[in-house]
Design an enzyme around this catalytic site. Structure first.
Site, mmCIF file in Angstrom:
data_model
loop_
_atom_site.group_PDB
_atom_site.id
_atom_site.type_symbol
_atom_site.label_atom_id
_atom_site.label_comp_id
_atom_site.label_asym_id
_atom_site.label_seq_id
_atom_site.Cartn_x
_atom_site.Cartn_y
_atom_site.Cartn_z
ATOM 1 N N PRO A 1 -11.293 -5.512 -9.088
ATOM 2 C CA PRO A 1 -10.573 -4.268 -8.784
ATOM 3 C C PRO A 1 -10.815 -3.195 -9.843
ATOM 4 O O PRO A 1 -11.527 -3.427 -10.810
ATOM 5 C CB PRO A 1 -9.110 -4.724 -8.787
ATOM 6 C CG PRO A 1 -9.085 -5.861 -9.776
ATOM 7 C CD PRO A 1 -10.407 -6.571 -9.614
ATOM 8 N N GLY A 2 -10.205 -2.022 -9.624
ATOM 9 C CA GLY A 2 -10.284 -0.944 -10.609
ATOM 10 C C GLY A 2 -11.401 0.045 -10.374
ATOM 11 O O GLY A 2 -11.674 0.872 -11.246
ATOM 12 N N ASP B 1 -5.431 11.638 6.063
ATOM 13 C CA ASP B 1 -6.306 10.457 6.064
ATOM 14 C C ASP B 1 -7.696 10.802 6.581
ATOM 15 O O ASP B 1 -8.638 10.036 6.381
ATOM 16 C CB ASP B 1 -5.705 9.344 6.930
ATOM 17 C CG ASP B 1 -4.916 8.331 6.122
ATOM 18 O OD1 ASP B 1 -5.189 8.204 4.910
ATOM 19 O OD2 ASP B 1 -4.039 7.666 6.693
ATOM 20 N N GLN C 1 0.400 4.540 8.794
ATOM 21 C CA GLN C 1 -0.050 3.312 8.132
ATOM 22 C C GLN C 1 -0.530 2.306 9.171
ATOM 23 O O GLN C 1 0.203 1.960 10.090
ATOM 24 C CB GLN C 1 1.098 2.714 7.310
ATOM 25 C CG GLN C 1 0.692 1.508 6.491
ATOM 26 C CD GLN C 1 -0.252 1.848 5.364
ATOM 27 O OE1 GLN C 1 -0.101 2.863 4.683
ATOM 28 N NE2 GLN C 1 -1.246 1.009 5.160
ATOM 29 N N TYR D 1 0.831 -1.207 0.000
ATOM 30 C CA TYR D 1 0.000 0.000 0.000
ATOM 31 C C TYR D 1 0.867 1.260 0.000
ATOM 32 O O TYR D 1 0.587 2.237 -0.707
ATOM 33 C CB TYR D 1 -0.928 0.025 1.218
ATOM 34 C CG TYR D 1 -1.932 -1.105 1.258
ATOM 35 C CD1 TYR D 1 -2.539 -1.581 0.104
ATOM 36 C CD2 TYR D 1 -2.274 -1.714 2.469
ATOM 37 C CE1 TYR D 1 -3.452 -2.612 0.142
ATOM 38 C CE2 TYR D 1 -3.205 -2.754 2.518
ATOM 39 C CZ TYR D 1 -3.778 -3.198 1.345
ATOM 40 O OH TYR D 1 -4.686 -4.227 1.390
ATOM 41 N N ARG E 1 -20.441 0.321 8.881
ATOM 42 C CA ARG E 1 -20.375 1.527 9.719
ATOM 43 C C ARG E 1 -18.974 1.754 10.289
ATOM 44 O O ARG E 1 -18.807 2.309 11.373
ATOM 45 C CB ARG E 1 -21.389 1.423 10.858
ATOM 46 C CG ARG E 1 -21.248 0.151 11.686
ATOM 47 C CD ARG E 1 -22.235 0.101 12.829
ATOM 48 N NE ARG E 1 -22.245 -1.211 13.469
ATOM 49 C CZ ARG E 1 -23.005 -1.528 14.505
ATOM 50 N NH1 ARG E 1 -23.823 -0.616 15.021
ATOM 51 N NH2 ARG E 1 -22.965 -2.738 15.025
ATOM 52 N N SER E 2 -17.941 1.312 9.573
ATOM 53 C CA SER E 2 -16.576 1.494 10.051
ATOM 54 C C SER E 2 -16.216 2.973 10.108
ATOM 55 O O SER E 2 -16.805 3.806 9.407
ATOM 56 C CB SER E 2 -15.583 0.760 9.141
ATOM 57 O OG SER E 2 -15.474 1.428 7.897
ATOM 58 N N LYS F 1 1.235 4.494 -2.728
ATOM 59 C CA LYS F 1 1.087 5.904 -2.356
ATOM 60 C C LYS F 1 2.311 6.713 -2.753
ATOM 61 O O LYS F 1 2.184 7.845 -3.259
ATOM 62 C CB LYS F 1 0.846 6.010 -0.842
ATOM 63 C CG LYS F 1 -0.465 5.401 -0.383
ATOM 64 C CD LYS F 1 -0.526 5.259 1.125
ATOM 65 C CE LYS F 1 -1.786 4.540 1.561
ATOM 66 N NZ LYS F 1 -1.862 4.282 3.014
ATOM 67 N N VAL G 1 -13.141 1.563 -6.570
ATOM 68 C CA VAL G 1 -12.905 2.467 -5.446
ATOM 69 C C VAL G 1 -11.419 2.533 -5.075
ATOM 70 O O VAL G 1 -10.920 3.597 -4.693
ATOM 71 C CB VAL G 1 -13.754 2.038 -4.225
ATOM 72 C CG1 VAL G 1 -13.397 2.862 -2.990
ATOM 73 C CG2 VAL G 1 -15.239 2.179 -4.547
ATOM 74 N N GLY G 2 -10.697 1.420 -5.194
ATOM 75 C CA GLY G 2 -9.299 1.375 -4.769
ATOM 76 C C GLY G 2 -8.427 2.480 -5.318
ATOM 77 O O GLY G 2 -7.781 3.213 -4.545
ATOM 78 N N SER H 1 -24.300 -5.113 10.999
ATOM 79 C CA SER H 1 -24.477 -6.531 11.321
ATOM 80 C C SER H 1 -25.766 -6.830 12.083
ATOM 81 O O SER H 1 -26.234 -7.967 12.096
ATOM 82 C CB SER H 1 -23.286 -7.037 12.138
ATOM 83 O OG SER H 1 -23.151 -6.304 13.345
#
Length: 322
Positions: A292-293, A145, A120, A72, A193-194, A76, A295-296, A217
């Site tokens: 993939p491709g 962040d 990180q 990751y 809800r993180s 960046k 939101v990431g 959940s």
């Protein structure tokens, strides 16, 4: 309740000559992130042209040497270099104590050449470290962040112009804008809800004038809630949990999930999927992000945007008036 037009369409499609919906339009995070990065590169060029020797500065602080974190971080750092941001990687050993991490953060907070600081996660230390304490030790002005309680509090109160928005929800909003669908007045459903995705996504949609339902959940009727969503954002970390038949026809589906499932046809023996079952959702949604491709790439692009924005705020605050 269905409108007469929708009811009529359903009745006509039940005949022997059925009208098939076209598949969903794919909303590419790769394409959108390239546009964002090019815009940011130009903004950095403009800053360095106006203020000789100035460059936005970013530090990525890592504790330990986890392979996933290294991957990751390298992503960046590459993005920052491409845009013109001076990015540094500060790796601390696994033996680092909580106080040593805090000392490093305080030093970076006071360094005026650094405009963004990322811690990180997870913190890979043999010692006990309070992640919340570390996150909140980052200066709110450098918290690109957007995870500190100060920035989270400003977002929850709708003070969007004076905070840093967490990168994944911010990227989701950019992807929604790419669809041309207006958020205002829509019913949005957020599954998860993180603190990193679900909770700030709720706030961001709310302050952009959507009516928002958050599911988690303990939500007993998840398929029913999802079926009401004009805009659906899913971030729960459960592979292909949301099924296509749950969706409201023609809705916008933003999939934040990154999961690995077994696939013997792949050299690695596995493949990456989202939290939404793409094959079925693609037949019912109006717009959908791939995994993939999707939101990431936008998460990294929005991190760069926050860093450039922080540098711009620094110049406005610290440059003398001409």
């Amino acid at each position: 309740m269905f409108s007469l037009a929708v009811l009529s369409l359903r009745l006509r499609s039940s005949g022997c000559h059925q009208i098939r919906r076209s598949v969903a339009t794919v909303v590419s995070g790769n394409k959108t992130s390239r546009l964002v990065r090019e815009r940011l590169r130009q903004q950095v060029e403009d800053m360095t042209g106006l203020f000789s020797g100035f460059r936005p500065g970013l530090v990525v602080l890592q504790v330990g040497d986890r392979d996933d974190s290294n991957l990751y971080i390298s992503t960046k750092l590459r993005a920052a270099a491409e845009i013109g941001i001076e990015a540094k990687h500060l790796r601390l050993p696994k033996t680092t104590t909580q106080e040593e991490v805090l000392q490093n953060i305080r030093s970076i907070n006071e360094n005026q050449s650094v405009h963004g600081l990322i811690v990180q996660l997870p913190l890979d230390s043999v010692n006990s470290i309070d992640t919340e304490l570390i996150t909140n030790a980052v200066s709110p002005e450098k918290d690109v962040d957007g995870l500190s309680c100060i920035n989270a509090g400003k977002l929850s109160r709708g003070d969007l112009k004076h905070c840093f928005i967490p990168c994944t929800p911010n990227g989701c909003m950019e992807l929604i804008r790419q669809t041309g669908v207006s958020v205002g007045g829509k019913h949005a459903v957020v599954v998860g809800r993180s603190k990193i995705v679900g909770a700030p996504m709720h706030d961001l949609l709310l302050w952009n004038h959507a009516t928002v339902t958050t599911c988690h959940s303990k939500t007993p009727d998840l398929p029913e809630q999802v079926s009401r969503a004009d805009i659906l954002v899913v971030g729960v970390g459960q592979a292909e949990m949301v099924r296509g038949e749950w969706l409201k026809e023609g809705g916008v589906v933003i999939d934040c999930g990154i999961n690995h499932i077994a696939d013997e046809t792949k050299p690695s023996g596995k493949r990456v999927v989202g939290d939404v079952h793409y094959a079925s959702a693609n037949q019912r949604a109006g717009f959908i992000t791939p995994v993939p491709g999707g939101v990431g790439p936008m998460t990294v692009a929005m991190l760069m945007e926050n860093t450039v924005q922080s540098a711009q705020r620094f110049l406005l605050k610290n440059q003398p008036m001409s």
